[in-house]
Design a protein around this motif. Sequence first.
Motif, PDB file in Angstrom:
ATOM      1  N   ARG A 153      54.352  30.362  44.975  1.00 21.54           N
ATOM      2  CA  ARG A 153      53.092  29.977  44.969  1.00 21.54           C
ATOM      3  C   ARG A 153      52.594  28.789  46.187  1.00 21.54           C
ATOM      4  O   ARG A 153      51.718  28.848  46.709  1.00 21.54           O
ATOM      5  N   GLN A 201      52.547  30.451  49.451  1.00 19.14           N
ATOM      6  CA  GLN A 201      51.387  30.881  49.484  1.00 19.14           C
ATOM      7  C   GLN A 201      49.977  29.929  50.002  1.00 19.14           C
ATOM      8  O   GLN A 201      49.350  30.351  50.753  1.00 19.14           O
ATOM      9  N   ALA A 221      43.208  33.554  49.069  1.00 21.12           N
ATOM     10  CA  ALA A 221      44.332  33.368  48.560  1.00 21.12           C
ATOM     11  C   ALA A 221      44.902  31.902  48.433  1.00 21.12           C
ATOM     12  O   ALA A 221      45.663  31.559  47.373  1.00 21.12           O
ATOM     13  N   THR A 250      43.641  30.920  44.746  1.00 17.75           N
ATOM     14  CA  THR A 250      44.268  31.401  43.921  1.00 17.75           C
ATOM     15  C   THR A 250      45.601  30.774  43.677  1.00 17.75           C
ATOM     16  O   THR A 250      46.409  30.573  42.660  1.00 17.75           O
ATOM     17  N   ALA A 251      46.232  30.478  44.707  1.00 11.75           N
ATOM     18  CA  ALA A 251      47.742  29.892  44.800  1.00 11.75           C
ATOM     19  C   ALA A 251      47.438  28.609  44.027  1.00 11.75           C
ATOM     20  O   ALA A 251      48.541  28.085  43.248  1.00 11.75           O
ATOM     21  N   GLU A 311      45.739  40.163  42.199  1.00 15.21           N
ATOM     22  CA  GLU A 311      46.620  39.843  43.199  1.00 15.21           C
ATOM     23  C   GLU A 311      46.881  41.376  44.156  1.00 15.21           C
ATOM     24  O   GLU A 311      47.259  41.322  45.348  1.00 15.21           O
ATOM     25  N   LEU A 356      44.129  41.127  46.629  1.00 18.74           N
ATOM     26  CA  LEU A 356      44.539  40.177  47.648  1.00 18.74           C
ATOM     27  C   LEU A 356      45.731  40.919  48.595  1.00 18.74           C
ATOM     28  O   LEU A 356      45.589  40.615  49.974  1.00 18.74           O
ATOM     29  N   CYS A 357      46.520  41.595  48.125  1.00 18.48           N
ATOM     30  CA  CYS A 357      47.628  42.240  49.106  1.00 18.48           C
ATOM     31  C   CYS A 357      46.761  43.225  50.145  1.00 18.48           C
ATOM     32  O   CYS A 357      47.200  43.461  51.174  1.00 18.48           O
ATOM     33  N   TRP A 389      45.337  41.118  52.728  1.00 21.59           N
ATOM     34  CA  TRP A 389      46.243  40.928  53.807  1.00 21.59           C
ATOM     35  C   TRP A 389      46.595  41.981  54.578  1.00 21.59           C
ATOM     36  O   TRP A 389      46.786  41.689  55.866  1.00 21.59           O
ATOM     37  N   ASN A 416      52.339  36.304  54.897  1.00 27.06           N
ATOM     38  CA  ASN A 416      51.477  36.157  53.651  1.00 27.06           C
ATOM     39  C   ASN A 416      51.307  37.422  52.867  1.00 27.06           C
ATOM     40  O   ASN A 416      51.326  37.430  51.541  1.00 27.06           O
ATOM     41  N   TRP A 446      52.430  37.785  48.853  1.00 23.33           N
ATOM     42  CA  TRP A 446      51.586  38.164  47.611  1.00 23.33           C
ATOM     43  C   TRP A 446      52.007  39.603  47.405  1.00 23.33           C
ATOM     44  O   TRP A 446      51.800  39.960  45.853  1.00 23.33           O
ATOM     45  N   THR A 470      54.540  38.511  44.433  1.00 26.64           N
ATOM     46  CA  THR A 470      53.839  37.787  43.184  1.00 26.64           C
ATOM     47  C   THR A 470      53.070  38.976  42.439  1.00 26.64           C
ATOM     48  O   THR A 470      53.215  39.024  41.177  1.00 26.64           O
TER      49      THR A 470
END
Length: 252
Positions: free
Chosen positions: A80, A83, A122, A125-126, A155, A158-159, A162, A216, A220, A223
């Motif tokens: 985290r 990130q 991101a 969130t981290a 998440e 977010l992936c 990215w 990144n 992600w 996680t």
Amino acid sequence: MSFLAVSLLKFGFSQAKKQRAKKQGQQFQDPSAYPQYPQPYPMTEYPPGVAPGSDVAYPPSSEPTSKRSKAMGMLISALRFFQFVFGLAVIGLYGQDVHHDHKAKDTWNAKWVFALIVGFLATSTAVIHLIVPFLTRKVNYRPGAKLQLPRFAWEFVLCVLWLTLFGIFGKLYIGVYPSDSNSDSSKRDATSTTSELGDASKINRMRHAVWVDLVNLVFWAVTASWALLQWLKARREDGPVVFDAEKEAGSI
């Protein structure tokens, strides 16, 4: 003499029967002479809607955190933190061009604005995942099954963001080098496009930013996979209360 002996024998026999009956009466009155059985579980202590004989799944008893769980919690916290750091790096790399366009009163490029939005989401969130363990005072904080699934879904989003960001700027800048008369001819295949992508400093910065986007994405993805595993584990542990209506009706 024989009559006296018979009388004494009868008297002794009657006294012996009386003593034996007296001892048996005391034994029945003494509660400690018999084993004590546990009292039945009171009906008032049962959960509402559950009767004796029903299948009830109780939560597992709390156990001390193992060293392995603490190590995994510290590892996830370290991820985290990275990130957060790499998210700030993306904001700094792409924010320079947005700031330059804003200062020159030019129209902001949608691709660079998208990069800033992804970096901000991101990073936020981290930060939340870094603060929550300190607030709960738990290194390996794990929310319940109801929160694990939304966390994995976010998440995963977010992936995807990215991955999209890496695809956009990777297509623009991977394999592209700034135009330089002293550079090798093999590195000047895209000389005609370097003017459209910016000057030499911008091209070098964007080429580095593409690989930061990839890092990144890897962080992600790790996680998100961890959140999925935690949701599956919490789903197995949190079993619902099972109430057999037919059995309950038959017992009545």
